[in-house]
Design a protein around this motif. Structure first.
Motif, PDB file in Angstrom:
ATOM      1  N   LEU A  72      -3.116   6.263   2.370  1.00  0.00           N
ATOM      2  CA  LEU A  72      -3.586   5.789   3.567  1.00  0.00           C
ATOM      3  C   LEU A  72      -4.194   7.086   4.378  1.00  0.00           C
ATOM      4  CD1 LEU A  72      -1.884   2.630   4.372  1.00  0.00           C
ATOM      5  CD2 LEU A  72      -4.046   2.636   3.502  1.00  0.00           C
ATOM      6  N   ILE A 129      -8.560  -3.569   7.073  1.00  0.00           N
ATOM      7  CA  ILE A 129      -8.349  -4.382   6.354  1.00  0.00           C
ATOM      8  C   ILE A 129      -8.505  -5.882   6.931  1.00  0.00           C
ATOM      9  CG2 ILE A 129      -6.492  -5.659   4.819  1.00  0.00           C
ATOM     10  CD1 ILE A 129      -5.806  -2.378   4.397  1.00  0.00           C
ATOM     11  N   LEU A 150     -10.018   6.821   2.508  1.00  0.00           N
ATOM     12  CA  LEU A 150     -10.397   5.311   2.416  1.00  0.00           C
ATOM     13  C   LEU A 150     -10.097   4.724   1.070  1.00  0.00           C
ATOM     14  CD1 LEU A 150     -13.525   5.687   4.541  1.00  0.00           C
ATOM     15  CD2 LEU A 150     -11.360   4.860   5.378  1.00  0.00           C
ATOM     16  N   ALA A 183       1.416  -2.380   4.440  1.00  0.00           N
ATOM     17  CA  ALA A 183       1.318  -0.818   4.834  1.00  0.00           C
ATOM     18  C   ALA A 183       2.666  -0.384   5.321  1.00  0.00           C
ATOM     19  CB  ALA A 183       0.412  -0.111   5.537  1.00  0.00           C
ATOM     20  N   GLU A 185      -7.606   3.860  -0.809  1.00  0.00           N
ATOM     21  CA  GLU A 185      -6.524   2.925  -0.634  1.00  0.00           C
ATOM     22  C   GLU A 185      -7.073   1.651   0.037  1.00  0.00           C
ATOM     23  OE1 GLU A 185      -2.269   2.124  -1.600  1.00  0.00           O
ATOM     24  OE2 GLU A 185      -3.855   3.039  -2.928  1.00  0.00           O
ATOM     25  N   ILE A 186      -7.719   1.839   1.083  1.00  0.00           N
ATOM     26  CA  ILE A 186      -8.120   0.575   1.880  1.00  0.00           C
ATOM     27  C   ILE A 186      -9.026  -0.049   1.090  1.00  0.00           C
ATOM     28  CG2 ILE A 186      -9.459   0.148   3.882  1.00  0.00           C
ATOM     29  CD1 ILE A 186      -8.444   2.552   5.359  1.00  0.00           C
ATOM     30  N   TYR A 187     -10.030   0.546   0.471  1.00  0.00           N
ATOM     31  CA  TYR A 187     -11.214  -0.202  -0.136  1.00  0.00           C
ATOM     32  C   TYR A 187     -10.459  -0.870  -1.338  1.00  0.00           C
ATOM     33  CZ  TYR A 187     -14.626   2.204   2.586  1.00  0.00           C
ATOM     34  OH  TYR A 187     -15.319   2.540   3.622  1.00  0.00           O
ATOM     35  N   LEU A 210       0.698  -1.096  -0.052  1.00  0.00           N
ATOM     36  CA  LEU A 210       0.064  -0.018   0.150  1.00  0.00           C
ATOM     37  C   LEU A 210       0.782   1.230  -0.053  1.00  0.00           C
ATOM     38  CD1 LEU A 210      -2.543  -0.970   2.692  1.00  0.00           C
ATOM     39  CD2 LEU A 210      -3.004  -1.279   0.243  1.00  0.00           C
ATOM     40  N   ALA A 244      -3.113   6.420  11.187  1.00  0.00           N
ATOM     41  CA  ALA A 244      -3.745   6.126   9.852  1.00  0.00           C
ATOM     42  C   ALA A 244      -3.428   4.725   9.424  1.00  0.00           C
ATOM     43  CB  ALA A 244      -3.278   7.478   8.800  1.00  0.00           C
ATOM     44  N   THR A 273      -5.010   2.028  11.682  1.00  0.00           N
ATOM     45  CA  THR A 273      -6.706   2.275  11.291  1.00  0.00           C
ATOM     46  C   THR A 273      -6.740   1.617  10.111  1.00  0.00           C
ATOM     47  OG1 THR A 273      -7.127   4.383  12.426  1.00  0.00           O
ATOM     48  CG2 THR A 273      -8.696   3.711  11.020  1.00  0.00           C
ATOM     49  N   ALA A 274      -5.929   1.801   9.099  1.00  0.00           N
ATOM     50  CA  ALA A 274      -6.142   0.946   7.647  1.00  0.00           C
ATOM     51  C   ALA A 274      -5.964  -0.239   7.816  1.00  0.00           C
ATOM     52  CB  ALA A 274      -5.173   1.773   6.693  1.00  0.00           C
ATOM     53  N   THR A 275      -4.883  -0.694   8.543  1.00  0.00           N
ATOM     54  CA  THR A 275      -4.634  -2.239   8.540  1.00  0.00           C
ATOM     55  C   THR A 275      -5.655  -3.039   9.364  1.00  0.00           C
ATOM     56  OG1 THR A 275      -2.843  -1.817  10.403  1.00  0.00           O
ATOM     57  CG2 THR A 275      -2.085  -2.013   8.074  1.00  0.00           C
TER      58      THR A 275
END
Length: 175
Positions: free
Chosen positions: A40, A97, A44, A67, A46-48, A35, A89, A92-94
């Motif tokens: 990120l 996921i 959102l 990430a 990149e997360i999706y 990623l 960030a 939260t992203a990981t």
């Protein structure tokens, strides 16, 4: 521990040199999505995209979503956005996921990064673990107890733990 089965994935948020090397080694045998940490921080999308990418491949075999970034990239992001905002960030992203992968049937999950692991366990609301065999010094296989998603096996590692083949070794022990 009795087997769990199910799909397997690796989510990495650590930027340690050991994790970066482990990702390089994993890339030889597993599909790895790296990623863009700056994306990120932007929202959102990149997360999706990562969830979609993993969802398209997960039924064929384990996937890796990372990430993790080089020390130079991390330093640049921290200078631009602040240390706390950058770390939050990524965590939260990981965790999002990891949660989405569990929703899609992942029952064996390796998470790299201390803060990344903590954020994922919090988001998944895992109440307790049984401690199993050690994958590497200080990193056991964990079996969930009382988990609303059902039985799962996890490996939660801080960045600098494990040898360069840690990810494939962990998956081999988590069945």
């Amino acid at each position: 521990m009795r087997p769990v089965g199910g799909l397997a994935a690796i989510v990495a948020g650590s930027c340690s040199s050991a994790t970066l090397r482990q990702l390089d080694v994993a890339e030889r045998s597993l599909p790895v999505l790296r990623l863009d940490p700056e994306k990120l921080l932007a929202g959102l999308e990149e997360i999706y995209a990562a969830i979609s990418w993993a969802g398209d491949r997960i039924s064929v075999g384990p996937v890796v979503v990372a990430a993790s970034a080089s020390p130079e990239t991390v330093s640049r992001l921290q200078s631009r956005y602040g240390r706390d905002a950058s770390g939050h960030a990524i965590e939260t992203a990981t965790s999002i996921i990891a949660d989405e992968l569990m929703t899609r049937g992942v029952r064996r999950l390796v998470i790299a990064g201390g803060e990344t692991s903590g954020a994922a366990v919090d988001r998944l609301a895992i109440p307790a673990f049984l401690i199993g065999l050690e994958i590497a010094p200080g990193v056991p296989v964990l079996r969930t107890v009382g988990n609303k998603q059902g039985d799962m096996l996890l490996a939660l590692k801080s960045g600098n733990f494990g040898g360069e083949d840690f990810f494939t070794a962990a998956l081999a022990m988590m069945h």
